[in-house]
Design an enzyme around this catalytic site. Structure first.
Site, PDB file in Angstrom:
ATOM      1  CG  ASP A 115      -5.023   5.442   1.083  1.00 39.53           C
ATOM      2  OD1 ASP A 115      -5.951   4.629   1.165  1.00 39.53           O
ATOM      3  OD2 ASP A 115      -4.958   6.480   1.774  1.00 39.53           O
ATOM      4  CG  ASP A 158      -2.311   0.318   0.988  1.00 41.28           C
ATOM      5  OD1 ASP A 158      -2.551   1.379   0.397  1.00 41.28           O
ATOM      6  OD2 ASP A 158      -3.193  -0.476   1.349  1.00 41.28           O
ATOM      7  CD  GLU A 213      -8.993   4.212  -1.456  1.00 43.60           C
ATOM      8  OE1 GLU A 213      -9.927   3.826  -0.740  1.00 43.60           O
ATOM      9  OE2 GLU A 213      -8.005   4.817  -1.006  1.00 43.60           O
ATOM     10  CG  HIS A 229      -9.050  -1.768   3.988  1.00 46.11           C
ATOM     11  ND1 HIS A 229      -8.775  -1.788   2.632  1.00 46.11           N
ATOM     12  CD2 HIS A 229      -8.779  -0.518   4.402  1.00 46.11           C
ATOM     13  CE1 HIS A 229      -8.347  -0.603   2.261  1.00 46.11           C
ATOM     14  NE2 HIS A 229      -8.349   0.193   3.303  1.00 46.11           N
ATOM     15  CG  ASP A 230     -11.696   1.590   3.435  1.00 41.89           C
ATOM     16  OD1 ASP A 230     -11.375   1.524   4.637  1.00 41.89           O
ATOM     17  OD2 ASP A 230     -11.025   2.216   2.594  1.00 41.89           O
TER      18      ASP A 230
END
Length: 555
Positions: free
Chosen positions: A200, A99, A257, A330-331
């Site tokens: 991210d 990430d 993302e 994860h979100d």
């Protein structure tokens, strides 16, 4: 397909290290815990492991607030553990993606500590510092996590910008020196041999100069500044520079993302001739079960809308860019609880949702536990929740007069902790995640839903995912074929065709809990001779789909 586009045939598995597996039994997942489970991931058949952040962090937002990009978070282990993990992943023929969190740092990062000291600091311009306006914040933007996006700091009598938590100050990408620092961090990890980055909120890094006030929506205290910090005017320039200075020297995979990105944006970001990113994560399909006012305002998903949206992305990027395919991360809450049926038809609906996604064009992403059909959780007490976004929202809504029960219904449906409960490895205490006290409680369904049970059952969700992953490697049509939506107005059947050369695949998915006869005989008559290549029931018949049935035909 060019060799450097290896990611087109690959399937990615996302690991959220804190909740994956705990080797040292302190209640927190760690790098050695991941190493212990690599053979399980190899058995599943995935090609690429994506690690959510493992960098040194005060952990205000579960590692997305980074204090030092070149150290490992102590709770997860050491750099030696990381090097061992990377070597073990590569030994098994898999790849490792990290990430990259460079829209913001932690407020404890050395750059910010220095930036804060004075207006003359050489690091001042690494962040966004502004004077207040008439005793208030520089503009009316709200933070994604609630409250203002500005935090006052009395040392220099100015405010700094934080789109997320106040412990996550935004980096100023307008500063060329800052960009060079980021590129050095990327090279540090790439030179170790990692295989790419998930970036991210990477489309937030170009802010509109002047930072105008955002529109204030009904029921909101602060303005929505997203149009001024998403997909900004210099974003393509920054990504192309990153490619030129760093990525072009390595055979790696990149996925950005990108909340608020349209298919038109994505076609630019992922066009191979533009040298930006390989693919992006869209959020559009994940917003379809939100009523106006954001994700906490619930409404059931309308399948016709979902089909239309996914078809739009499939068509817009075909032969131009590349799609990422995901239901979970994860979100996001667990998809089987969200678009499936996590009770009577948990197994069937989990398999159906997997087939529906994996037969589309793009790179599929599996989130830990998805392959065994893990579900959302309903903790009775707010004290059992850990997510900063959830806890902030609860306090804000309570202050606005919402009822406790009403807020909890939103948390049960959409809270990020649904995805963050520990992986359920077996039916022992804490689901075999740890013998310590887990950092967040295990979903109480671990007795029935766990990896051990899945591996012992030849008809489990796990083996269905294993088959889907193997089929992608064998069937070029899954990678290359074009996409055509069928029965677009049908309220419960999701059907589409993939075509390539002289091959066709027809995918039927029943998103409902009743048996449905397919009345469009003209559709099936186009397939006078076909073989069934996949079904989540025994003896599937495409003319009549049972609850949550998926069937894939080939001619």
């Amino acid at each position: 397909m060019e060799n450097n586009q290896w990611w087109k045939k690959n399937v990615v598995y996302q690991i959220y290290p804190r909740s994956f597996h705990d080797a040292n039994q302190d209640g927190i997942g760690d790098l050695q815990g991941i190493i212990e489970k690599l053979d399980y991931l190899k058995l599943l058949g995935v090609d690429v492991l994506w690690l959510s952040p493992v960098y040194d962090s005060p952990n205000d937002d579960n590692g997305y607030d980074i204090r030092n990009y070149q150290e490992i978070m102590q709770e997860f282990g050491t750099m030696e553990d990381f090097n061992q993990l990377l070597e073990q992943v590569h030994q098994r023929g898999m790849k490792l993606v990290m990430d990259l969190v460079v829209n913001h740092t932690s407020d404890e990062h050395q750059w910010f500590v220095e930036s804060k000291k004075s207006k003359e600091s050489p690091y001042r311009d690494y962040y966004f510092w502004r004077e207040g306006k008439e005793g208030r914040e520089p503009n009316n933007w709200g933070s994604v996590f609630g409250g203002s996006a500005w935090q006052y700091d009395e040392t220099t009598d100015e405010y700094y910008l934080h789109i997320f938590s106040k412990k996550q100050p935004d980096l100023n990408w307008e500063n060329p020196k800052l960009r060079q620092e980021v590129y050095q961090i990327m090279k540090f990890w790439l030179d170790k041999g990692i295989d790419g980055f998930r970036m991210d909120v990477i489309n937030f890094i170009s802010k509109q100069p002047g930072m105008p006030d955002g529109e204030v929506h009904d029921g909101q205290t602060y303005g929505d500044g997203s149009r001024y910090f998403m997909n900004g005017s210099r974003i393509h320039e920054f990504l192309q520079e990153m490619n030129e200075k760093v990525l072009t020297d390595y055979s790696v995979m990149t996925v950005g993302e990108m909340p608020g990105a349209s298919p038109e944006n994505a076609a630019l970001y992922t066009d191979p001739n533009r040298n930006e990113l390989n693919m992006i994560f869209t959020f559009e399909h994940m917003d379809l079960d939100s009523a106006p006012g954001g994700k906490w305002n619930l409404k059931p998903v309308n399948l016709v809308d979902l089909k239309e949206n996914l078809a739009k992305w499939q068509t817009a990027l075909h032969n131009k860019g590349w799609n990422s395919l995901y239901w979970n991360n994860h979100d996001q809450p667990r998809i089987v609880s969200r678009f499936g049926n996590d009770q009577k038809h948990r197994v069937e609906s989990a398999k159906m949702l997997a087939a529906c996604l994996h037969f589309m064009q793009g790179t599929p992403y599996i989130y830990q536990g998805e392959e065994i059909g893990m579900t959302n959780v309903k903790f009775e007490s707010l004290d059992d929740y850990r997510d900063i976004e959830t806890l902030n929202m609860y306090q804000e809504r309570k202050a606005l007069g919402y009822t406790h029960n009403g807020i909890m219904q939103s948390i049960y449906a959409k809270g990020r902790d649904n995805a963050r409960t520990p992986v359920q490895w077996d039916d022992s205490e804490h689901g075999g995640f740890t013998s310590g006290t887990p950092w967040i409680k295990v979903n109480p369904r671990y007795k029935e839903i766990n990896v051990k049970a899945a591996l012992e059952d030849p008809n489990s969700i796990f083996y269905f995912y294993q088959k889907l992953i193997a089929m992608r490697k064998e069937m070029e049509i899954m990678v290359e074929g074009d996409f055509q939506l069928l029965l677009k107005d049908h309220p419960v059947i999701f059907a589409y065709e993939r075509s390539w050369k002289d091959e066709s695949l027809l995918v039927f998915c029943n998103f409902g809990d009743k048996t449905i006869a397919i009345e469009d005989e003209g559709l099936l008559s186009r397939f006078p001779e076909y073989e069934t290549v996949l079904s989540n029931y025994k003896n599937g018949d495409p003319k009549e789909l049972r609850p949550y049935e998926a069937i894939v035909l080939k001619r």
